[in-house]
Scaffold this motif. Structure first.
Motif, mmCIF file in Angstrom:
data_model
loop_
_atom_site.group_PDB
_atom_site.id
_atom_site.type_symbol
_atom_site.label_atom_id
_atom_site.label_comp_id
_atom_site.label_asym_id
_atom_site.label_seq_id
_atom_site.Cartn_x
_atom_site.Cartn_y
_atom_site.Cartn_z
ATOM 1 N N SER A 346 2.753 -7.249 -1.752
ATOM 2 C CA SER A 346 2.847 -6.416 -2.948
ATOM 3 C C SER A 346 2.311 -5.014 -2.689
ATOM 4 C CB SER A 346 2.047 -7.059 -4.086
ATOM 5 O OG SER A 346 2.016 -6.218 -5.231
ATOM 6 N N VAL A 347 2.896 -4.020 -3.368
ATOM 7 C CA VAL A 347 2.347 -2.666 -3.332
ATOM 8 C C VAL A 347 1.305 -2.470 -4.425
ATOM 9 C CG1 VAL A 347 4.409 -1.663 -2.275
ATOM 10 C CG2 VAL A 347 4.183 -1.676 -4.775
ATOM 11 N N ASN A 348 1.073 -3.493 -5.238
ATOM 12 C CA ASN A 348 -0.083 -3.459 -6.121
ATOM 13 C C ASN A 348 -1.347 -3.590 -5.279
ATOM 14 O OD1 ASN A 348 2.065 -4.831 -8.347
ATOM 15 N ND2 ASN A 348 0.592 -3.367 -9.180
ATOM 16 N N GLU A 349 -2.490 -3.313 -5.888
ATOM 17 C CA GLU A 349 -3.737 -3.221 -5.129
ATOM 18 C C GLU A 349 -4.081 -4.505 -4.375
ATOM 19 O OE1 GLU A 349 -6.031 -0.135 -5.057
ATOM 20 O OE2 GLU A 349 -3.885 0.283 -5.261
ATOM 21 N N GLY A 350 -3.740 -5.654 -4.929
ATOM 22 C CA GLY A 350 -4.044 -6.910 -4.253
ATOM 23 C C GLY A 350 -3.345 -7.080 -2.921
ATOM 24 N N GLY A 351 -2.256 -6.354 -2.724
ATOM 25 C CA GLY A 351 -1.504 -6.483 -1.476
ATOM 26 C C GLY A 351 -1.849 -5.459 -0.420
ATOM 27 N N ILE A 352 -2.563 -4.384 -0.815
ATOM 28 C CA ILE A 352 -2.770 -3.283 0.125
ATOM 29 C C ILE A 352 -4.215 -2.825 0.268
ATOM 30 C CG2 ILE A 352 -0.413 -2.370 -0.060
ATOM 31 C CD1 ILE A 352 -1.421 -0.385 -2.159
ATOM 32 N N ARG A 353 -5.095 -3.145 -0.697
ATOM 33 C CA ARG A 353 -6.486 -2.696 -0.604
ATOM 34 C C ARG A 353 -7.269 -3.685 0.259
ATOM 35 N NH1 ARG A 353 -10.477 0.177 -4.848
ATOM 36 N NH2 ARG A 353 -8.515 1.018 -5.638
ATOM 37 N N GLY A 434 5.011 -6.372 -7.881
ATOM 38 C CA GLY A 434 5.043 -5.405 -6.786
ATOM 39 C C GLY A 434 5.604 -5.943 -5.491
ATOM 40 N N ILE A 435 6.208 -7.114 -5.523
ATOM 41 C CA ILE A 435 6.730 -7.781 -4.321
ATOM 42 C C ILE A 435 8.247 -7.667 -4.280
ATOM 43 C CG2 ILE A 435 6.964 -9.992 -3.138
ATOM 44 C CD1 ILE A 435 4.269 -10.825 -4.319
ATOM 45 N N ASN A 436 8.769 -7.226 -3.141
ATOM 46 C CA ASN A 436 10.195 -7.022 -2.857
ATOM 47 C C ASN A 436 10.698 -5.699 -3.457
ATOM 48 O OD1 ASN A 436 10.248 -9.553 -1.611
ATOM 49 N ND2 ASN A 436 11.075 -10.586 -3.435
ATOM 50 N N TYR A 437 11.196 -4.836 -2.587
ATOM 51 C CA TYR A 437 11.881 -3.599 -2.973
ATOM 52 C C TYR A 437 11.033 -2.689 -3.866
ATOM 53 C CZ TYR A 437 15.795 -6.496 -1.380
ATOM 54 O OH TYR A 437 16.611 -7.317 -0.652
ATOM 55 N N CYS A 438 9.862 -2.330 -3.387
ATOM 56 C CA CYS A 438 8.973 -1.451 -4.146
ATOM 57 C C CYS A 438 8.370 -0.378 -3.245
ATOM 58 C CB CYS A 438 7.823 -2.238 -4.784
ATOM 59 S SG CYS A 438 8.324 -3.363 -6.097
ATOM 60 N N SER A 439 8.069 0.766 -3.829
ATOM 61 C CA SER A 439 7.350 1.846 -3.155
ATOM 62 C C SER A 439 6.197 2.273 -4.044
ATOM 63 C CB SER A 439 8.267 3.047 -2.890
ATOM 64 O OG SER A 439 9.330 2.696 -2.045
ATOM 65 N N ALA A 440 5.237 2.973 -3.444
ATOM 66 C CA ALA A 440 4.094 3.438 -4.232
ATOM 67 C C ALA A 440 3.528 4.697 -3.600
ATOM 68 C CB ALA A 440 3.026 2.353 -4.330
ATOM 69 N N ILE A 441 2.826 5.466 -4.436
ATOM 70 C CA ILE A 441 2.171 6.695 -3.992
ATOM 71 C C ILE A 441 0.837 6.795 -4.724
ATOM 72 C CG2 ILE A 441 3.480 8.005 -5.733
ATOM 73 C CD1 ILE A 441 3.238 10.459 -3.943
ATOM 74 N N ARG A 442 -0.192 7.262 -4.021
ATOM 75 C CA ARG A 442 -1.491 7.514 -4.643
ATOM 76 C C ARG A 442 -1.939 8.931 -4.335
ATOM 77 N NH1 ARG A 442 -7.504 4.435 -4.346
ATOM 78 N NH2 ARG A 442 -8.546 6.163 -5.429
ATOM 79 N N GLN A 443 -2.487 9.598 -5.348
ATOM 80 C CA GLN A 443 -3.181 10.877 -5.174
ATOM 81 C C GLN A 443 -4.384 10.877 -6.099
ATOM 82 O OE1 GLN A 443 -1.574 14.535 -6.815
ATOM 83 N NE2 GLN A 443 -2.269 15.707 -5.036
ATOM 84 N N GLY A 444 -5.568 11.068 -5.545
ATOM 85 C CA GLY A 444 -6.776 10.975 -6.346
ATOM 86 C C GLY A 444 -6.891 9.585 -6.950
ATOM 87 N N ASP A 445 -7.118 9.512 -8.251
ATOM 88 C CA ASP A 445 -7.219 8.220 -8.938
ATOM 89 C C ASP A 445 -5.883 7.731 -9.456
ATOM 90 O OD1 ASP A 445 -10.016 8.082 -8.601
ATOM 91 O OD2 ASP A 445 -10.344 9.347 -10.378
#
Length: 514
Positions: A346-353, A434-445
């Motif tokens: 997932s691109v949610n926090e549980g998958g990447i943090r 957030g699983i399968n075919y997703c993108s994400a971007i973070r800047q600051g908070d």
């Protein structure tokens, strides 16, 4: 009046003093040893060391005293990131490139040279580099790049890889750690998980039953009760003997297969987790966490016993978020990393943090905490800077940014930097958060998630909502548009792989709201 004898003694001392100074000036500055202790599929919450502002029920479940010890001696990172799955993270680390840039956006196969995407009704697979990272040109569907271990080796480092590699598909050059700049390889190959963690099962190497996931190189432990994590640790410590004895700086890529499935009980710790009330699957998982932590402690004890701990950097990291599929995990699906949403894939926090700790003696302040966000491709320039390797040449353009300034000052802040995640693939048959075919971007908070299936998006403020529960995209249209445009432009600039729409036969494009 000084005697002739005294003059002679002073003269001799001055001569010896000048010789000693001259020798010291000629000797190069002692370069640090470096260990990257990389865990597979370990979540941000899979530890008794809290990485949040408070301890949680999950922190109280696990027992990782050596992670706590490392954090007391070094710096804890609360906002460290990787990619949603393993191969993209591992190749980003070795190449210094973001996954959207290097095009290795999914896991590579240990047995075939083709996409590993699950079948989908809406999309055909993206044109991604499914053969992984390659140190040699001309290999189809690979990223041709310079791995940082090659640069360390050229600079005089003794380079060792132990455990999981999984940088490239079977039969390609990048699948072999010896081709990636490592002088020693123990158990690293094309597979992304072990067939078995049990020595009694020869780690999968049983005639007639072995699969491509059978772990190589550990025949000494076949038929014993030695858990795979323990066997790899013992072999890693053996491999460190030569560079330590010869006073040669070393780089150890300590890449455990744990805690990836198959979930198997490390019998040394199993009963206490059953007694604590965990179901069988979660008890198995907890034993794998504790066995990994014991490995870290054994390594720290070894360095101290050999009197090299004062000149050895240790970086603890995981390659993606904790698995949250149930089964094989116990409990409701996608709750295993709470308060973070979802998990691996997932691109949610549980998958990447990720849980990340750095001890650099003389540089990092003991028990310090860094809140600056960093990402796995940052390891490339950071490790080379740590080693004093300058003016190096690479085939690829580096996206990572050295976090040495953070290590020197825990309060270092850069809220203008953008981080990117891109997963244009189908990891599992059924979509999840957030699983399968997703993108994400973070800047600051601020963090924006974009869904390729329907062009929908969510905007979150991670400082106030680490669980990503409140979508602020409608309340903050300007921030939503800004981040979406930045994401679109960066993916276009990197020529990032995109899934192919079955109706049009063309790769999709990010257009919604722009």
């Amino acid at each position: 009046m000084k005697s002739p004898l005294l003059h002679s003694v002073i003269g001799v001392l001055l001569v010896f003093g000048q010789i000693s100074i001259a020798k010291a000036q000629k000797q190069p500055q002692s370069r640090p040893n470096i260990i990257v202790f990389l865990v597979d599929d370990m979540g941000w919450q899979d530890t008794s060391l809290p990485f949040w502002t408070e301890a949680t029920a999950l922190n109280k479940r696990y027992h990782t005293p050596n992670m706590e010890r490392l954090a007391r001696e070094g710096m804890k990172f609360t906002n460290a990131y990787a990619a949603p799955v393993c191969t993209p993270s591992r190749t980003s680390m070795l190449s210094g490139m973001n996954a959207a840039h290097h095009g290795i956006t999914n896991w590579t196969s240990p047995q075939r040279n083709e996409p590993t995407d699950a079948k989908d009704d809406q999309f055909l697979p993206a044109e991604w580099n499914y053969n992984g990272l390659s140190p040699q040109p001309g290999i189809a569907h690979t990223l041709y790049a310079t791995p940082f271990p090659e640069l360390l080796k050229a600079a005089g480092y003794y380079t060792i890889h132990v455990g999981k590699a999984h940088w490239a598909s079977a039969g390609t050059p990048g699948a072999n750690p010896y081709n990636m700049g490592f002088m020693i390889n123990i158990s690293g190959h094309a597979a992304g998980h072990p067939q078995s963690y049990l020595g009694t099962e020869n780690y999968g190497n049983i005639p007639g039953k072995a699969t491509p996931q059978a772990v190589p190189d550990l025949e000494e432990y076949f038929g014993t009760e030695t858990f795979l994590t323990e066997a790899l640790t013992r072999e890693a410590l053996k491999a460190l003997d030569e560079p330590i004895r010869n006073k040669q700086p070393f780089y150890l890529n300590m890449a455990h297969y744990a805690v990836h499935v198959p979930l198997m009980a490390d019998k040394r710790f199993y009963q206490k987790y059953l007694d604590a009330g965990l179901d069988m699957q979660e008890a198995k998982y907890a034993t794998m966490i504790e066995g990994m932590d014991k490995s870290l402690g054994d390594m720290m004890d070894y360095l101290k016993a050999r009197h090299v701990d004062g000149n050895t950097i240790i970086i603890f990291m995981s390659d993606n978020g904790g698995l949250s599929l149930a089964p094989p995990r116990g409990g409701p699906a996608h709750t295993q990393n709470a308060p973070l949403k979802a998990g691996k894939g997932s691109v949610n926090e549980g998958g990447i943090r990720e849980p990340m700790i750095v001890k650099w003696p003389g540089i990092t302040r003991p028990s310090s905490i860094a809140n600056q966000y960093v990402i796995i491709e940052d390891f490339f320039p950071t490790l080379l800077e740590m080693a004093g390797v300058k003016n190096y040449q690479t085939i690829q353009k580096i996206d990572g940014k050295s976090f040495v300034p953070v290590l020197k000052n825990a309060a270092y802040t850069d809220n203008q930097r953008f981080l990117f995640w891109h997963y244009p693939n189908k990891w599992i048959p059924k979509d999840g958060p957030g699983i399968n075919y997703c993108s994400a971007i973070r800047q600051g908070d601020w963090k924006l998630i974009y869904h390729m299936r329907d062009s929908s998006m969510q905007l979150y403020n991670l400082k106030n909502d680490i669980a990503e529960n409140e979508d602020l995209s409608k309340k903050n249209p300007e921030k939503t548009t800004q981040l979406l445009k930045q994401l679109r432009d960066q993916l276009k600039n990197w020529n990032a792989p995109m899934p192919v729409d079955k109706k049009t036969g063309k790769p999709i494009a990010i257009t919604s709201g722009l």
